[in-house]
Design a protein around this motif. Sequence first.
Motif, mmCIF file in Angstrom:
data_model
loop_
_atom_site.group_PDB
_atom_site.id
_atom_site.type_symbol
_atom_site.label_atom_id
_atom_site.label_comp_id
_atom_site.label_asym_id
_atom_site.label_seq_id
_atom_site.Cartn_x
_atom_site.Cartn_y
_atom_site.Cartn_z
ATOM 1 N N LEU A 69 0.863 -1.181 0.000
ATOM 2 C CA LEU A 69 0.000 0.000 0.000
ATOM 3 C C LEU A 69 0.898 1.229 0.000
ATOM 4 O O LEU A 69 1.700 1.420 0.912
ATOM 5 N N THR A 70 0.773 2.067 -1.039
ATOM 6 C CA THR A 70 1.621 3.251 -1.176
ATOM 7 C C THR A 70 0.760 4.498 -1.028
ATOM 8 O O THR A 70 -0.249 4.657 -1.731
ATOM 9 N N VAL A 71 1.176 5.362 -0.113
ATOM 10 C CA VAL A 71 0.501 6.636 0.125
ATOM 11 C C VAL A 71 1.490 7.747 -0.234
ATOM 12 O O VAL A 71 2.579 7.811 0.337
ATOM 13 N N VAL A 72 1.115 8.602 -1.167
ATOM 14 C CA VAL A 72 1.952 9.732 -1.562
ATOM 15 C C VAL A 72 1.258 11.014 -1.110
ATOM 16 O O VAL A 72 0.197 11.370 -1.628
ATOM 17 N N VAL A 73 1.857 11.677 -0.129
ATOM 18 C CA VAL A 73 1.330 12.962 0.344
ATOM 19 C C VAL A 73 1.853 14.038 -0.600
ATOM 20 O O VAL A 73 3.057 14.312 -0.636
ATOM 21 N N LEU A 74 0.959 14.645 -1.351
ATOM 22 C CA LEU A 74 1.360 15.606 -2.382
ATOM 23 C C LEU A 74 1.467 17.026 -1.837
ATOM 24 O O LEU A 74 2.542 17.614 -1.826
ATOM 25 N N GLU A 75 0.361 17.586 -1.387
ATOM 26 C CA GLU A 75 0.381 18.976 -0.914
ATOM 27 C C GLU A 75 -0.855 19.255 -0.075
ATOM 28 O O GLU A 75 -1.806 18.468 -0.044
ATOM 29 N N ALA A 76 -0.826 20.402 0.592
ATOM 30 C CA ALA A 76 -1.972 20.894 1.349
ATOM 31 C C ALA A 76 -2.119 22.381 1.056
ATOM 32 O O ALA A 76 -1.169 23.043 0.618
ATOM 33 N N LYS A 77 -3.313 22.904 1.296
ATOM 34 C CA LYS A 77 -3.534 24.331 1.030
ATOM 35 C C LYS A 77 -4.579 24.883 1.995
ATOM 36 O O LYS A 77 -5.423 24.153 2.537
ATOM 37 N N ASP A 78 -4.475 26.190 2.212
ATOM 38 C CA ASP A 78 -5.425 26.939 3.054
ATOM 39 C C ASP A 78 -5.545 26.341 4.448
ATOM 40 O O ASP A 78 -6.647 26.254 5.017
ATOM 41 N N LEU A 79 -4.406 25.920 5.016
ATOM 42 C CA LEU A 79 -4.430 25.356 6.361
ATOM 43 C C LEU A 79 -4.740 26.439 7.391
ATOM 44 O O LEU A 79 -4.471 27.626 7.177
ATOM 45 N N LYS A 80 -5.297 26.020 8.502
ATOM 46 C CA LYS A 80 -5.600 26.947 9.589
ATOM 47 C C LYS A 80 -4.292 27.398 10.241
ATOM 48 O O LYS A 80 -3.419 26.589 10.526
ATOM 49 N N SER A 81 -4.164 28.699 10.457
ATOM 50 C CA SER A 81 -2.952 29.215 11.109
ATOM 51 C C SER A 81 -3.006 28.897 12.600
ATOM 52 O O SER A 81 -4.016 29.138 13.266
ATOM 53 N N MET A 82 -1.910 28.366 13.115
ATOM 54 C CA MET A 82 -1.833 27.952 14.518
ATOM 55 C C MET A 82 -0.875 28.812 15.327
ATOM 56 O O MET A 82 -0.975 28.858 16.566
ATOM 57 N N ASP A 83 0.052 29.490 14.663
ATOM 58 C CA ASP A 83 1.025 30.326 15.361
ATOM 59 C C ASP A 83 0.504 31.745 15.500
ATOM 60 O O ASP A 83 -0.420 32.176 14.793
ATOM 61 N N ALA A 84 1.146 32.497 16.394
ATOM 62 C CA ALA A 84 0.727 33.878 16.650
ATOM 63 C C ALA A 84 0.956 34.759 15.442
ATOM 64 O O ALA A 84 0.233 35.735 15.226
ATOM 65 N N GLY A 85 1.933 34.455 14.624
ATOM 66 C CA GLY A 85 2.242 35.271 13.458
ATOM 67 C C GLY A 85 1.357 35.005 12.262
ATOM 68 O O GLY A 85 1.612 35.513 11.176
ATOM 69 N N GLY A 86 0.304 34.185 12.429
ATOM 70 C CA GLY A 86 -0.604 33.887 11.324
ATOM 71 C C GLY A 86 -0.111 32.805 10.394
ATOM 72 O O GLY A 86 -0.558 32.728 9.251
ATOM 73 N N SER A 87 0.811 31.974 10.840
ATOM 74 C CA SER A 87 1.348 30.906 10.004
ATOM 75 C C SER A 87 1.348 29.601 10.789
ATOM 76 O O SER A 87 0.825 29.515 11.899
ATOM 77 N N SER A 88 1.939 28.571 10.198
ATOM 78 C CA SER A 88 2.066 27.263 10.848
ATOM 79 C C SER A 88 3.323 26.584 10.345
ATOM 80 O O SER A 88 3.916 26.999 9.338
ATOM 81 N N ASP A 89 3.737 25.542 11.057
ATOM 82 C CA ASP A 89 4.859 24.688 10.657
ATOM 83 C C ASP A 89 4.314 23.274 10.457
ATOM 84 O O ASP A 89 4.521 22.389 11.287
ATOM 85 N N PRO A 90 3.589 23.029 9.343
ATOM 86 C CA PRO A 90 2.831 21.784 9.216
ATOM 87 C C PRO A 90 3.668 20.584 8.781
ATOM 88 O O PRO A 90 4.628 20.716 8.025
ATOM 89 N N TYR A 91 3.264 19.442 9.277
ATOM 90 C CA TYR A 91 3.734 18.157 8.777
ATOM 91 C C TYR A 91 2.549 17.208 8.788
ATOM 92 O O TYR A 91 1.539 17.458 9.474
ATOM 93 N N VAL A 92 2.652 16.119 8.032
ATOM 94 C CA VAL A 92 1.545 15.183 7.870
ATOM 95 C C VAL A 92 1.917 13.844 8.486
ATOM 96 O O VAL A 92 3.018 13.329 8.242
ATOM 97 N N LYS A 93 0.993 13.312 9.254
ATOM 98 C CA LYS A 93 1.183 11.994 9.858
ATOM 99 C C LYS A 93 0.277 11.002 9.132
ATOM 100 O O LYS A 93 -0.928 11.232 8.979
ATOM 101 N N VAL A 94 0.867 9.902 8.672
ATOM 102 C CA VAL A 94 0.142 8.843 7.971
ATOM 103 C C VAL A 94 0.110 7.624 8.878
ATOM 104 O O VAL A 94 1.169 7.079 9.235
ATOM 105 N N GLN A 95 -1.087 7.200 9.247
ATOM 106 C CA GLN A 95 -1.228 6.126 10.232
ATOM 107 C C GLN A 95 -2.189 5.063 9.730
ATOM 108 O O GLN A 95 -3.216 5.379 9.107
#
Length: 411
Positions: free
Chosen positions: A269-295
């Motif tokens: 089973l192969t999962v290819v994480v391509l991209e994400a967009k319009d993520l919710k900002s979690m940091d105070a500066g209006g940005s995030s440091d996102p990573y994806v967990k595949v479980q």
Amino acid sequence: MSSLHPPANSSHPFTTALPVTDSSTNSTLNPAAAAAANLINDLLNKIPLPRWAIYAIFVAGALLILICCICICAKCCCKGKKRKQQKKNEKIDLKGVNGKTTTALVQPDVSDASYGSTKRPRGKLLYSLDYNAAQSVLTVGIKQADGLRAVDLAGRSDPYVKVYTCPDKSKTFETKVFRNTLSPIFNERFSFQISRASLLKSTAVMQIYDFNRFTKHNIMGEIRVELCSVDWNRVIEEWQDLAEPAKFEEENLGEICFSLRYVPTTSKLTVVVLEAKDLKSMDAGGSSDPYVKVQLALDKRKWKKRKTSIKKKTLNPYYNESFTFDVSFDQIQRVNLVISVWDHDTVSRNDAIGKLFLGGDASGNQLRHWADMLSNPRRPVAQWHGLLSAQQVDATLSLKRKLPLHNKLPF
């Protein structure tokens, strides 16, 4: 006998000598014209065609250019006439207005209030509501829709209905997708476990979306029914017009695109994480440091997991990272794939931005993506998915702890 003609060298008193000019001396009068004529003659002589054929080609070319000019002029004239006609149609006809009062000029009659309105109808939905008090089960039936808006360029849509209750949005159901239609017939029923006390505080929400595999699904309209105002002594079944979707409740957590591929012969089973967009900002500066967990979860127990790299200070990360898992054909029937996006934090605990899961226990677009993967072995199937809240996915999936080791299992 004398000659009647005078001698050649004698001068006659009534005649003057005129200069005789040769045609060759005309070139001295206009050298530029003569040079141009010679150049044209040289060019014509070099063409391996008879002179009449060359002239015919020139005449045909001139006619073609003339016809093109006439067509362009005619088209411009037609456009001008159409614009004038549109302006005439857009003018308000005030002949039928009384004009005696200001109200007559600015306020339309009640019967004409909908005429010329900018709001186009969104369509209507036939639904049913039933509550079993003994079992505390609310059943929502989605019968059919009619007169939906055309979203696609071909004048059609691919509608499906999303059903849930709020404020407790723990369960969300989706109907099947009907292709290229504005009047789908669903005939599906969904059950919610809800107490009588919670029922009177809840709202049933039915939203119609237009399905699109590679872009965000457009919401076409919704119906909200306050369950406290329903007469539960009978089954409710009625048509209702779709309203503009509410903006206060729907929280946009972002979207993620990934592809799935399963090869039964190699159990990969192969999962290819391509991209994400319009993520919710979690940091105070209006940005995030996102990573994806595949479980992977097998039999509702956490099994295997991998994660992507961390993308710093972005809400539109691009990954293109591939993960391969060994999953037998027997296990693929019992496994669920959980995709979650997290915000990395070096100081505090990592926060979940959004989550979703696919597999046999999923529903809607997630189940559809999983089924497409299984029905197309050895071929990657990519699709965009909207992220859900982690609380909602965890409550629906109800995962247990990791699978125990075989040597620790009781015999």
